[in-house]
Design a protein around this motif. Structure first.
Motif, PDB file in Angstrom:
ATOM      1  N   ARG A 530       0.824  -1.207   0.000  1.00 17.72           N
ATOM      2  CA  ARG A 530       0.000   0.000   0.000  1.00 17.72           C
ATOM      3  C   ARG A 530       0.864   1.266   0.000  1.00 17.72           C
ATOM      4  O   ARG A 530       0.537   2.254  -0.674  1.00 17.72           O
ATOM      5  N   ILE A 531       1.960   1.231   0.730  1.00 18.59           N
ATOM      6  CA  ILE A 531       2.862   2.391   0.770  1.00 18.59           C
ATOM      7  C   ILE A 531       3.477   2.632  -0.603  1.00 18.59           C
ATOM      8  O   ILE A 531       3.488   3.764  -1.111  1.00 18.59           O
ATOM      9  N   VAL A 532       3.988   1.554  -1.223  1.00 22.22           N
ATOM     10  CA  VAL A 532       4.595   1.670  -2.555  1.00 22.22           C
ATOM     11  C   VAL A 532       3.553   2.145  -3.561  1.00 22.22           C
ATOM     12  O   VAL A 532       3.844   2.977  -4.432  1.00 22.22           O
ATOM     13  N   TYR A 533       2.341   1.647  -3.435  1.00 25.95           N
ATOM     14  CA  TYR A 533       1.255   2.009  -4.353  1.00 25.95           C
ATOM     15  C   TYR A 533       0.977   3.508  -4.309  1.00 25.95           C
ATOM     16  O   TYR A 533       0.836   4.163  -5.350  1.00 25.95           O
ATOM     17  N   VAL A 534       0.901   4.065  -3.100  1.00 25.64           N
ATOM     18  CA  VAL A 534       0.606   5.489  -2.934  1.00 25.64           C
ATOM     19  C   VAL A 534       1.767   6.353  -3.423  1.00 25.64           C
ATOM     20  O   VAL A 534       1.560   7.372  -4.107  1.00 25.64           O
ATOM     21  N   VAL A 535       3.007   5.953  -3.083  1.00 23.66           N
ATOM     22  CA  VAL A 535       4.187   6.715  -3.510  1.00 23.66           C
ATOM     23  C   VAL A 535       4.285   6.728  -5.041  1.00 23.66           C
ATOM     24  O   VAL A 535       4.535   7.783  -5.655  1.00 23.66           O
ATOM     25  N   ALA A 536       4.102   5.561  -5.665  1.00 32.13           N
ATOM     26  CA  ALA A 536       4.153   5.477  -7.129  1.00 32.13           C
ATOM     27  C   ALA A 536       3.052   6.314  -7.760  1.00 32.13           C
ATOM     28  O   ALA A 536       3.247   6.940  -8.811  1.00 32.13           O
ATOM     29  N   PHE A 537       1.897   6.363  -7.111  1.00 33.58           N
ATOM     30  CA  PHE A 537       0.762   7.161  -7.580  1.00 33.58           C
ATOM     31  C   PHE A 537       1.155   8.638  -7.664  1.00 33.58           C
ATOM     32  O   PHE A 537       0.848   9.328  -8.646  1.00 33.58           O
ATOM     33  N   PHE A 538       1.871   9.108  -6.642  1.00 28.49           N
ATOM     34  CA  PHE A 538       2.311  10.508  -6.626  1.00 28.49           C
ATOM     35  C   PHE A 538       3.305  10.790  -7.751  1.00 28.49           C
ATOM     36  O   PHE A 538       3.140  11.742  -8.519  1.00 28.49           O
ATOM     37  N   PHE A 539       4.344   9.973  -7.871  1.00 26.18           N
ATOM     38  CA  PHE A 539       5.385  10.230  -8.871  1.00 26.18           C
ATOM     39  C   PHE A 539       4.849  10.131 -10.301  1.00 26.18           C
ATOM     40  O   PHE A 539       5.310  10.833 -11.195  1.00 26.18           O
ATOM     41  N   ALA A 540       3.867   9.267 -10.513  1.00 27.25           N
ATOM     42  CA  ALA A 540       3.313   9.102 -11.865  1.00 27.25           C
ATOM     43  C   ALA A 540       2.538  10.323 -12.334  1.00 27.25           C
ATOM     44  O   ALA A 540       2.285  10.482 -13.525  1.00 27.25           O
ATOM     45  N   SER A 541       2.177  11.218 -11.412  1.00 27.88           N
ATOM     46  CA  SER A 541       1.410  12.407 -11.795  1.00 27.88           C
ATOM     47  C   SER A 541       2.223  13.347 -12.678  1.00 27.88           C
ATOM     48  O   SER A 541       1.659  14.123 -13.443  1.00 27.88           O
ATOM     49  N   PHE A 542       3.563  13.268 -12.573  1.00 28.05           N
ATOM     50  CA  PHE A 542       4.399  14.162 -13.389  1.00 28.05           C
ATOM     51  C   PHE A 542       5.478  13.409 -14.168  1.00 28.05           C
ATOM     52  O   PHE A 542       6.397  14.004 -14.703  1.00 28.05           O
ATOM     53  N   ALA A 543       5.359  12.068 -14.251  1.00 24.74           N
ATOM     54  CA  ALA A 543       6.332  11.267 -14.989  1.00 24.74           C
ATOM     55  C   ALA A 543       5.711  10.732 -16.271  1.00 24.74           C
ATOM     56  O   ALA A 543       4.491  10.741 -16.445  1.00 24.74           O
ATOM     57  N   ASP A 544       6.564  10.248 -17.182  1.00 23.82           N
ATOM     58  CA  ASP A 544       6.095   9.666 -18.441  1.00 23.82           C
ATOM     59  C   ASP A 544       5.655   8.232 -18.189  1.00 23.82           C
ATOM     60  O   ASP A 544       6.447   7.395 -17.748  1.00 23.82           O
ATOM     61  N   THR A 545       4.369   7.933 -18.463  1.00 20.11           N
ATOM     62  CA  THR A 545       3.836   6.600 -18.192  1.00 20.11           C
ATOM     63  C   THR A 545       3.523   5.818 -19.472  1.00 20.11           C
ATOM     64  O   THR A 545       2.775   4.850 -19.447  1.00 20.11           O
ATOM     65  N   THR A 546       4.105   6.235 -20.597  1.00 20.00           N
ATOM     66  CA  THR A 546       3.815   5.570 -21.869  1.00 20.00           C
ATOM     67  C   THR A 546       4.133   4.083 -21.804  1.00 20.00           C
ATOM     68  O   THR A 546       3.348   3.232 -22.228  1.00 20.00           O
ATOM     69  N   VAL A 547       5.308   3.760 -21.265  1.00 20.47           N
ATOM     70  CA  VAL A 547       5.724   2.355 -21.159  1.00 20.47           C
ATOM     71  C   VAL A 547       4.784   1.585 -20.238  1.00 20.47           C
ATOM     72  O   VAL A 547       4.486   0.417 -20.477  1.00 20.47           O
ATOM     73  N   ILE A 548       4.296   2.266 -19.185  1.00 23.22           N
ATOM     74  CA  ILE A 548       3.391   1.614 -18.241  1.00 23.22           C
ATOM     75  C   ILE A 548       2.101   1.183 -18.923  1.00 23.22           C
ATOM     76  O   ILE A 548       1.575   0.096 -18.673  1.00 23.22           O
ATOM     77  N   TRP A 549       1.567   2.040 -19.822  1.00 23.33           N
ATOM     78  CA  TRP A 549       0.346   1.676 -20.557  1.00 23.33           C
ATOM     79  C   TRP A 549       0.575   0.402 -21.368  1.00 23.33           C
ATOM     80  O   TRP A 549      -0.272  -0.495 -21.408  1.00 23.33           O
ATOM     81  N   THR A 550       1.723   0.316 -22.032  1.00 22.00           N
ATOM     82  CA  THR A 550       2.022  -0.855 -22.858  1.00 22.00           C
ATOM     83  C   THR A 550       2.218  -2.084 -21.984  1.00 22.00           C
ATOM     84  O   THR A 550       1.719  -3.172 -22.296  1.00 22.00           O
ATOM     85  N   LEU A 551       2.952  -1.912 -20.879  1.00 17.74           N
ATOM     86  CA  LEU A 551       3.157  -3.017 -19.944  1.00 17.74           C
ATOM     87  C   LEU A 551       1.824  -3.490 -19.377  1.00 17.74           C
ATOM     88  O   LEU A 551       1.613  -4.692 -19.161  1.00 17.74           O
TER      89      LEU A 551
END
Length: 602
Positions: A530-551
């Motif tokens: 849950r901690i990792v999930y929330v932290v990743a949620f924050f960083f993804a707000s301003f990071a490039d998630t193109t690869v994540i969509w494909t993954l």
């Protein structure tokens, strides 16, 4: 040769700069093309839904009214075991499926396949109602109580606990195979919780809020990450309390906005419905800026978007339904029948009608081009029916038109080469190329841009290309909502809808990942996840998630394939479980049996 001379020995990094993330995305896209993005995967999902629809004699029709009674709590018992009510479990599962797919996914399907794609989305949902019924029933049947006293379920549990008779006498081998499939499913669910539920969702929210209200991505991410943490750290009971209020509220807001578009354009509704059904088996011809789409393409895109809108067969919803209070599994399976109906047949159809009746789906709008959607053709094409057919067939991969490679010459923002630029599956018009300055301002660009096989390779240059082309995804739906009684204010409904829909999806997928972690590592893994999930949620707000969509596309397939294999292997057990349910039900509720018999006589 001209290209190499221009690069020189000191500028070869312009080509290499596009490597890394872009190349990784291409590799992942190729892998996804063989599984989730392939035709066999689409037919496997549809085929499974069709098989169970016929095998169980159309349960989505026969049990629909009964499912509504179950959700209302009519047949609840005080000693039913579980963590949430039927309605709360349905709301949690819906909050995971009713999301950006209902706003952006429908627009994307129509943009790719034309109006006929909407029909195939609806058809897919009809079969998906049965698939949901089966996967939720079997998963609920084999759920377990965890060390912390909460219920845990999902496809990984029936894979581990059910007896798969198809393996014959070698039951030990069968157990090992299914246990391996369960582990693959659980691991893919954890990855998909980030790839589907967390990172892309906050990115969509942050982009929309920034575009509409000018709020910085990081600020949006920080506020919503705190809210997300508050909700999910409280566990399923807090999640259920939030989603049972959030889902009806967000659906109502969206419904008001959509109906305002439909009634504002009421004269276009019937022609739009005709377009949906008239071209089901023929495809849509070129109309306006739309370059056309054949039957195969409309079918594939409509089915694909429909499947990933309601997630039938993916195995995610059974995880949410496993928490429901029930003394047997079939009743919760019947509740799940309502999911694809609400998500796709109702909400997606309404979205589709707003896009079609408003007429925005084949109009070109001024916008900033995404380089991933730009194709530079070697020839100049006119906006004639003949050339549109050629380009339409090219985009539908029926045949290939020659692509441009070399240097794009730009003078004061204007391209001087004789060629055609496609953007968003349309012939782009009024194109201007800008160079973005360090202070964020833009000036008309003069220079050269590298093009390889029709693809722009600007290297380190901050090139921006603007012009008129078709729109897709949420920007297309936002344009449709402007053509309503609310006028330009209609776009704010889309921004608010995206925020609520995407945030609720992030909440639900945190629970899916939570239960998968529990299966793999036990209750001790929940808090770190849950901690990792929330932290990743924050960083993804301003990071490039193109690869994540494909993954995400790959992990969804890795969830779906084991789940489909499992439920097909247990088809006989499923039928026995349903038969036993009705036998027990008639004994417990004899007045219901009498009412049924009197209706049959009448």
């Amino acid at each position: 040769m001209q290209l190499l001379e221009y690069l020189g020995t000191n500028n070869q990094h312009l080509l290499l700069n596009a490597f890394s993330m872009e190349t990784l995305n291409e590799i992942l896209g190729t892998i996804d093309g063989y599984i989730g993005g392939s035709n066999w995967f689409v037919f496997a999902l549809l085929g499974t839904g069709l098989f169970f629809t016929l095998f169980l004699k159309f349960p989505q029709l026969r049990y629909f009214k009964h499912a509504l009674k179950i959700v209302s709590g009519k047949y609840d018992k005080a000693d039913d075991e579980g963590d949430t009510s039927h309605f709360q479990a349905l709301a949690t599962a819906l909050s995971g499926t009713v999301g950006t797919g209902n706003i952006a996914g429908v627009a994307y399907a129509i943009y790719l396949g034309g109006p006929a794609a909407l029909f195939w989305m609806i058809f897919t949902a009809f079969l998906g109602m049965t698939t949901k019924f089966v996967e939720v029933t079997l998963s609920h049947k084999y759920r377990e109580k965890t060390d912390d006293g909460t219920m845990a379920g999902g496809p990984m549990y029936y894979m581990k606990n059910a007896e798969f008779k198809i393996f014959g006498k070698n039951k030990a081998m069968g157990k090992k195979i299914m246990a391996g499939m369960a582990a693959v499913f659980a691991f893919a669910t954890v990855l998909s919780s980030f790839g589907t539920g967390s990172l892309p969702q906050i990115k969509s929210i942050a982009d929309s809020v920034h575009a509409t209200f000018g709020i910085e991505h990081m600020h949006t991410g920080a506020v919503l990450a705190v809210l997300l943490g508050f909700v999910i750290i409280g566990g399923i009971q807090r999640i259920a309390k939030i989603t049972e209020k959030l889902v009806p509220g967000m659906a109502l807001i969206y419904l008001i906005g959509a109906l305002s578009v439909i009634f504002y354009n009421i004269d276009n509704v019937i022609p739009s419905l005709v377009d949906v059904f008239a071209h089901v088996f023929t495809g849509t011809a070129a109309v306006g800026g739309f370059l056309g789409a054949g039957f195969a393409y409309a079918f594939n895109r409509g089915v694909n978007r429909g499947l990933f809108s309601n997630e039938a067969g993916q195995g995610s919803a059974p995880i949410a339904h496993a928490s429901a209070k029930a003394h047997e599994p079939v009743s919760e399976g019947m509740v799940a029948i309502l999911e694809p109906f609400i998500d796709t047949i109702v909400i997606c159809t309404i979205t589709g009608l707003t896009i079609l009746s408003s007429g925005v789906w084949n109009e070109k709008f001024e916008n900033t081009f995404q380089f991933s959607e730009v194709s530079i053709m070697a020839q100049q094409y006119e906006d004639s029916q003949e050339d549109r057919l050629k380009l339409g067939d090219h985009l539908s991969e029926k045949h290939e038109e020659p692509m441009f490679s070399g240097l794009l010459n730009v003078q004061d923002g204007n391209i001087t080469n004789t060629l055609t630029i496609l953007h968003a599956r349309s012939i782009a018009e009024d194109i201007t190329v800008y160079l973005e300055q360090e202070d964020g301002s833009q000036v008309p660009y003069t220079g050269k841009v590298i093009v390889e096989d029709g693809t722009l390779k600007p290297g380190e240059q901050a090139i921006v290309m603007q012009g008129k082309s078709l729109l897709h995804s949420s920007p297309l739906t936002a344009e449709a909502f402007k053509r309503s009684f609310f006028g330009d204010y209609g776009q704010y409904i889309i921004s608010i809808g995206l925020l609520l829909f995407a945030f609720s999806t992030a909440i639900s997928w945190s629970y899916y990942g939570d239960r998968a972690i529990t299966y793999l590592f036990g209750a001790k893994g929940i808090l770190p996840f849950r901690i990792v999930y929330v932290v990743a949620f924050f960083f993804a707000s301003f990071a490039d998630t193109t690869v994540i969509w494909t993954l995400s596309g790959i992990t969804i397939a890795l969830m779906t394939i084991p789940n489909l294999i499992g439920i097909l292997l247990l088809h006989k057990e499923m039928k026995e479980t349903v038969d036993n349910y009705w036998s027990d039900f008639e004994q417990e509720w004899p007045e219901e049996k009498k009412r049924k018999l009197s209706k049959e006589k009448a």
